[in-house]
Design a protein around this motif. Structure first.
Motif, PDB file in Angstrom:
ATOM      1  N   ASP A  25       0.865  -1.171   0.000  1.00  0.00           N
ATOM      2  CA  ASP A  25       0.000   0.000   0.000  1.00  0.00           C
ATOM      3  C   ASP A  25       0.904   1.225   0.000  1.00  0.00           C
ATOM      4  N   PHE A  26       0.779   2.046  -1.025  1.00  0.00           N
ATOM      5  CA  PHE A  26       1.559   3.274  -1.094  1.00  0.00           C
ATOM      6  C   PHE A  26       0.656   4.410  -0.661  1.00  0.00           C
ATOM      7  N   LEU A  31       5.802   3.482   1.356  1.00  0.00           N
ATOM      8  CA  LEU A  31       5.385   2.132   0.989  1.00  0.00           C
ATOM      9  C   LEU A  31       5.144   1.349   2.271  1.00  0.00           C
ATOM     10  N   SER A  60      -3.312   1.992  -4.668  1.00  0.00           N
ATOM     11  CA  SER A  60      -1.880   2.052  -4.964  1.00  0.00           C
ATOM     12  C   SER A  60      -1.526   1.507  -6.333  1.00  0.00           C
ATOM     13  N   TYR A  63      -0.067   3.962  -9.066  1.00  0.00           N
ATOM     14  CA  TYR A  63       1.272   4.456  -8.741  1.00  0.00           C
ATOM     15  C   TYR A  63       2.322   3.361  -8.907  1.00  0.00           C
TER      16      TYR A  63
END
Length: 86
Positions: A25-26, A31, A60, A63
């Motif tokens: 999950d960004f 991160l 995420s 990205y």
């Protein structure tokens, strides 16, 4: 993901079920990597050639789409994950 990242994931997930993997999950410029028993609804599932699995959260995915997951050991041996452009 690189072969090094796949090997680290394999070690981290030892003894877990076949559906287990790491969730990426960004968020907030960082991160976040957590162990997961399986993907959540909406996760994108990425599987290494050797079978290790990574679950990318829906927020995420855009990205991380053009990124490669890599890993290294910190000074105390703790795995550290990072992403870079392909």
């Amino acid at each position: 993901m690189t072969s090094v990242a796949a090997a680290v994931i394999r070690d981290l997930m030892e003894g877990e079920g076949r559906s287990a993997g790491l969730r990426l999950d960004f968020a907030d410029g960082d991160l976040h990597v957590t162990r997961a028993a399986g993907p959540e609804e909406g996760d994108e599932v990425v599987t290494a050639r050797s079978g290790e699995r990574v679950f990318v959260t829906p927020d995420s995915a855009d990205y991380l789409d053009d990124k490669v997951l890599d890993a290294r050991a910190d000074t105390d041996g703790t795995p550290v994950f990072g992403v870079s452009r392909r």
